[in-house]
Design a protein around this motif. Structure first.
Motif, mmCIF file in Angstrom:
data_model
loop_
_atom_site.group_PDB
_atom_site.id
_atom_site.type_symbol
_atom_site.label_atom_id
_atom_site.label_comp_id
_atom_site.label_asym_id
_atom_site.label_seq_id
_atom_site.Cartn_x
_atom_site.Cartn_y
_atom_site.Cartn_z
ATOM 1 N N LYS A 2 28.704 43.533 38.815
ATOM 2 C CA LYS A 2 28.354 45.638 39.298
ATOM 3 C C LYS A 2 29.979 45.720 39.036
ATOM 4 N N SER A 3 29.920 47.335 38.066
ATOM 5 C CA SER A 3 30.464 47.831 37.870
ATOM 6 C C SER A 3 31.809 48.684 39.103
ATOM 7 N N LEU A 4 32.797 48.349 39.031
ATOM 8 C CA LEU A 4 33.852 48.850 40.402
ATOM 9 C C LEU A 4 34.451 49.753 40.235
ATOM 10 N N LYS A 5 34.106 51.136 40.918
ATOM 11 C CA LYS A 5 34.760 52.421 40.536
ATOM 12 C C LYS A 5 35.692 52.447 41.323
ATOM 13 N N CYS A 12 39.080 54.826 35.512
ATOM 14 C CA CYS A 12 37.620 55.103 36.220
ATOM 15 C C CYS A 12 37.121 56.149 35.449
ATOM 16 N N ASP A 46 35.524 47.565 35.851
ATOM 17 C CA ASP A 46 35.689 47.650 36.785
ATOM 18 C C ASP A 46 37.121 47.258 37.281
ATOM 19 N N HIS A 47 37.404 47.899 38.614
ATOM 20 C CA HIS A 47 39.093 48.595 38.513
ATOM 21 C C HIS A 47 39.503 47.364 39.517
#
Lengths: 141, 141
Positions: A2-5, A12, A46-47
């Motif tokens: 899952k991409s964390l922005k 980002c 990812d952040h």
């Protein structure tokens, strides 16, 4: 994954630097606005702040790419030294600097973040930049 | 592993910093003469220049220790950021800096090799130093 922005994080957001390679885990950029031809940056998508926030599998996956890029730079650029650094004080989003260094570059033997010692100008031309990007892509494929 | 020593290399000579841990592959030192309590350095024992000069197994073994030390520092010191760097311009013998950073430290948000921004003094006392060393040793065992 899952991409964390993270809102307001420059990493980002869209990148200005040429993207050599990108997938859902990392991207490899050519830092082409500095005096270090072949200077690459590898960003985690990812952040995430610190290497120890990643699980072992992701740590290994990321470092495998860093060391592969280091090797490609070493052979192609033939620098006097290569610097690796993950600082992230200004932008706490995991990213690695892979910097080919030369005895006569602007900061040697200090870090590129130290006071400038020289005024050498050594940059890729647009054509050399494209050749380098193409070369790295070939080596990665 | 056969130990490779290089004449004149300060890292191949006796170290002044307190040794937290050492084996035939690496040693972990506490850099206790700088303004960054908990700042550790991990040196490869062999005189090798770049990470990409190591085989994959040794790369992983070294990085596993770096990330473990990072995690120990993160929990014990609770810094605002941790910096990882392998530069080696002055001493081209593989070593990693693991530096806990604080918003109010002398260089934040710049690198510790940049121009000093403040004159904060924050150091371990001798007792705190010993406690830290003991703590890291316990976590490693």
């Amino acid at each position: 994954m899952k991409s964390l922005k993270f809102k307001g994080c420059p990493l980002c957001s869209k990148q200005e630097y040429p993207i050599i390679f990108s997938n859902d885990f990392l991207r490899i950029l050519l830092i082409n606005n500095q005096n270090y031809p072949g200077y690459c940056r590898v960003d985690l998508i990812d952040h995430i702040k610190e290497m120890s926030d990643l699980n072992k599998k992701s740590q290994n996956k990321l470092m495998k790419t860093i060391f592969l890029i280091e090797k490609i730079i070493k052979v192609y650029i033939n620098p006097d030294k290569i610097n690796l650094a993950s600082l992230g004080n200004i932008t706490p989003h995991l990213h690695w600097h892979i910097i080919p260094r030369h005895f006569k570059d602007n900061h040697f033997p200090n870090s590129i973040w130290s006071t400038k010692k020289r005024n050498s100008t050594k940059e890729f031309s647009k054509e050399e930049e494209l050749q380098f990007i193409e070369h790295v892509r070939e080596k990665l494929s």
